[in-house]
Design an enzyme around this catalytic site. Structure first.
Site, PDB file in Angstrom:
ATOM      1  CB  ALA A 291      11.078  -7.530   0.616  1.00 27.98           C
TER       2      ALA A 291
ATOM      3  CE  LYS B 152       3.372  -0.191  -5.830  1.00 30.00           C
ATOM      4  NZ  LYS B 152       4.666  -0.411  -5.263  1.00 30.00           N
TER       5      LYS B 152
ATOM      6  CG  ASN C  52      -0.383   2.466  -3.594  1.00 28.88           C
ATOM      7  OD1 ASN C  52      -0.792   1.314  -3.582  1.00 28.88           O
ATOM      8  ND2 ASN C  52       0.879   2.750  -3.800  1.00 28.88           N
TER       9      ASN C  52
ATOM     10  CG  ASN D  44      -5.117  -4.790   0.607  1.00 26.89           C
ATOM     11  OD1 ASN D  44      -5.000  -4.008   1.544  1.00 26.89           O
ATOM     12  ND2 ASN D  44      -4.119  -5.096  -0.200  1.00 26.89           N
TER      13      ASN D  44
HETATM   14  N1  LIG Z   1       8.672  -3.593   1.299  1.00 27.95           N
HETATM   15  C1  LIG Z   1       8.042  -3.789   0.166  1.00 27.95           C
HETATM   16  O1  LIG Z   1       7.556  -4.898  -0.118  1.00 27.95           O
HETATM   17  C2  LIG Z   1       7.882  -2.665  -0.836  1.00 27.95           C
HETATM   18  C3  LIG Z   1       7.312  -2.961  -2.090  1.00 27.95           C
HETATM   19  C4  LIG Z   1       7.189  -1.934  -3.029  1.00 27.95           C
HETATM   20  C5  LIG Z   1       7.618  -0.659  -2.733  1.00 27.95           C
HETATM   21  N2  LIG Z   1       8.159  -0.408  -1.514  1.00 27.95           N
HETATM   22  C6  LIG Z   1       8.575   0.980  -1.239  1.00 27.95           C
HETATM   23  O2  LIG Z   1       9.984   1.005  -1.014  1.00 27.95           O
HETATM   24  C7  LIG Z   1      10.313   2.044  -0.082  1.00 27.95           C
HETATM   25  C8  LIG Z   1      11.103   1.434   1.085  1.00 27.95           C
HETATM   26  O3  LIG Z   1      10.219   0.549   1.740  1.00 27.95           O
HETATM   27  P1  LIG Z   1      10.722  -0.522   2.819  1.00 27.95           P
HETATM   28  O4  LIG Z   1       9.600  -1.479   2.982  1.00 27.95           O
HETATM   29  O5  LIG Z   1      12.064  -1.015   2.472  1.00 27.95           O
HETATM   30  O6  LIG Z   1      10.799   0.431   4.125  1.00 27.95           O
HETATM   31  P2  LIG Z   1      11.494   0.079   5.519  1.00 27.95           P
HETATM   32  O7  LIG Z   1      11.571  -1.403   5.697  1.00 27.95           O
HETATM   33  O8  LIG Z   1      10.801   0.914   6.543  1.00 27.95           O
HETATM   34  O9  LIG Z   1      12.986   0.598   5.335  1.00 27.95           O
HETATM   35  C9  LIG Z   1      13.323   1.941   5.239  1.00 27.95           C
HETATM   36  C10 LIG Z   1      14.686   2.087   5.877  1.00 27.95           C
HETATM   37  O10 LIG Z   1      15.217   3.377   5.596  1.00 27.95           O
HETATM   38  C11 LIG Z   1      15.987   3.765   6.714  1.00 27.95           C
HETATM   39  N3  LIG Z   1      16.248   5.215   6.678  1.00 27.95           N
HETATM   40  C12 LIG Z   1      15.365   6.249   6.708  1.00 27.95           C
HETATM   41  N4  LIG Z   1      16.021   7.423   6.633  1.00 27.95           N
HETATM   42  C13 LIG Z   1      17.346   7.121   6.552  1.00 27.95           C
HETATM   43  C14 LIG Z   1      18.526   7.924   6.468  1.00 27.95           C
HETATM   44  N5  LIG Z   1      18.460   9.257   6.422  1.00 27.95           N
HETATM   45  N6  LIG Z   1      19.730   7.294   6.424  1.00 27.95           N
HETATM   46  C15 LIG Z   1      19.809   5.940   6.469  1.00 27.95           C
HETATM   47  N7  LIG Z   1      18.722   5.123   6.551  1.00 27.95           N
HETATM   48  C16 LIG Z   1      17.497   5.717   6.591  1.00 27.95           C
HETATM   49  C17 LIG Z   1      15.112   3.347   7.891  1.00 27.95           C
HETATM   50  O11 LIG Z   1      15.882   3.271   9.041  1.00 27.95           O
HETATM   51  P3  LIG Z   1      15.205   3.517  10.477  1.00 27.95           P
HETATM   52  O12 LIG Z   1      14.311   2.351  10.702  1.00 27.95           O
HETATM   53  O13 LIG Z   1      16.391   3.594  11.343  1.00 27.95           O
HETATM   54  O14 LIG Z   1      14.434   4.812  10.365  1.00 27.95           O
HETATM   55  C18 LIG Z   1      14.655   1.962   7.412  1.00 27.95           C
HETATM   56  O15 LIG Z   1      15.577   0.954   7.766  1.00 27.95           O
HETATM   57  C19 LIG Z   1       8.961   2.650   0.364  1.00 27.95           C
HETATM   58  O16 LIG Z   1       8.668   3.796  -0.374  1.00 27.95           O
HETATM   59  C20 LIG Z   1       7.957   1.554   0.040  1.00 27.95           C
HETATM   60  O17 LIG Z   1       6.649   2.013  -0.184  1.00 27.95           O
HETATM   61  C21 LIG Z   1       8.303  -1.373  -0.559  1.00 27.95           C
END
Ligand SMILES: NC(=O)c1ccc[n+]([C@@H]2O[C@H](COP(=O)([O-])OP(=O)(O)OC[C@H]3O[C@@H](n4cnc5c(N)ncnc54)[C@H](OP(=O)(O)O)[C@@H]3O)[C@@H](O)[C@H]2O)c1
Length: 309
Positions: free
Chosen positions: A135, A192, A196, A210
């Site tokens: 996503a 994973k 990675n 990649n």
């Molecule tokens: N996206 C994917 O497709 C995907 C797939 C597999 C795994 N993952 C894993 O899932 C995890 C999340 O990824 P993501 O892609 O969703 O990251 P993201 O889009 O960067 O979202 C993370 C969110 O967490 C918020 N945040 C950080 N600290 C916070 C706090 N103390 N209180 C409230 N909100 C907070 C950030 O807000 P700010 O921007 O304000 O800092 C940001 O909105 C990661 O470990 C990633 O590797 C993601």
């Protein structure tokens, strides 16, 4: 049942939508400053979460937003959707609201953050997920569900009672996602992590897709050296491997040839990466086990010199 989801990024918005779609209640938690800006931007009492699904459909959900500072509810089900480096602080910011029976589900990539949280929150049940759902954010509270995948869920460093296990399984099985439960989540996280460790840092170093990691002999040699070290550390840690890792890494590079890894994208945007919980975790484990990891160390040093952290 109400879920509280902390982190309104890609995963947080995607999972909030799936919980609402399954008929559950969900409150999305963001930092206080972000709450104010979202309230101003939406200028409405009930903000709307928009999801563009991978099959082309778009769904809109009225949602409840709050911040850890303003929350007064007791939390029974918490989904943590921050990046790995923010996860511990995010759960800590809710410590006063967590019920003793709270189920904490961690969505972070990499390893180390899950174990640290499980150690700190031993009254609650801590679960980790490893997901291949994809996503990305189009805009604030507007997520694109780019690819449907599967998600493994299992308890971290503890074995909950069967009733607790069955209760969470029953809840998550209602979501329109492919979710499976396992007693070996550590193994899934290692699977994973191993891929990675080989791909993510190198794509940031070469600022490439990649598939471009297979383009030259030098890149292939670095992939092989990183992979060999992961295999050795994993074996020394007594975590069963699943087949030939180098073949698997090459396969992933070919299958996702046109993709940029999340690490490469974070580096491009000047954001902190999750490498401390990927190659950093591997190096830390290797040290404890007395295994040398020169290729991983060289990679981390080269990235630090480029200001990629
Ligand atoms: N996206 C994917 O497709 C995907 C797939 C597999 C795994 N993952 C894993 O899932 C995890 C999340 O990824 P993501 O892609 O969703 O990251 P993201 O889009 O960067 O979202 C993370 C969110 O967490 C918020 N945040 C950080 N600290 C916070 C706090 N103390 N209180 C409230 N909100 C907070 C950030 O807000 P700010 O921007 O304000 O800092 C940001 O909105 C990661 O470990 C990633 O590797 C993601």
């Amino acid at each position: 049942m109400t879920w509280h989801i902390i982190g309104a990024g890609s995963m947080g918005c995607l999972w909030t939508a799936q919980l609402l779609k399954a008929g559950m209640k969900a409150t999305l938690l963001v930092r206080e400053q972000r709450l104010r800006s979202l309230n101003i931007a939406h200028n409405i009492a009930r903000p709307i979460l928009t999801v563009d699904e991978w099959d082309g459909a778009t769904h809109r959900y009225p949602i409840k937003l709050n911040s850890p500072e303003s929350l007064t509810d007791s939390i029974t089900h918490l989904l943590v959707c921050t990046k790995a480096q923010d996860a511990e602080a995010a759960v800590q910011s809710l410590a006063g609201q967590l019920s003793d029976q709270c189920q904490i589900l961690l969505m972070q990539n990499g390893m180390g953050s899950q174990q640290a949280i499980a150690r700190q929150f031993c009254s609650q049940t801590v679960w980790a997920a490893s997901t291949t759902e994809g996503a990305w954010m189009k805009d604030a509270l507007h997520v694109c569900h780019a690819g449907s995948g599967s998600t493994w869920v299992g308890p971290v460093d503890q074995e909950p009672d069967d009733s607790v296990w069955q209760a969470l399984k029953g809840v998550l099985e209602q979501l329109p996602l492919d979710i499976q439960f396992t007693h070996q989540i550590e193994q899934k996280l290692w699977d994973k992590l191993a891929i990675n460790c080989a791909i993510n840092g190198l794509t940031a170093l070469y600022d490439c897709r990649n598939g471009e990691l297979l383009n030259s002999k030098e890149r292939q040699q670095r992939l092989a050296a990183l992979t060999e070290e992961v295999t050795q550390v994993r074996q020394s840690a007594g975590v069963p491997g699943s087949g030939n890792l180098l073949e698997l890494v090459h396969q992933v590079c070919r299958d996702t040839a046109m993709n940029h890894s999340s690490t490469c994208m974070d580096a491009r945007r000047g954001r902190d990466t999750e490498l401390a919980f990927i190659n950093g975790y591997l190096i830390e484990q290797a040290e404890k086990l007395g295994v040398e990891t020169p290729a991983n160390r060289r990679l981390m040093k080269a990235l630090t010199e480029l200001n990629i952290r």
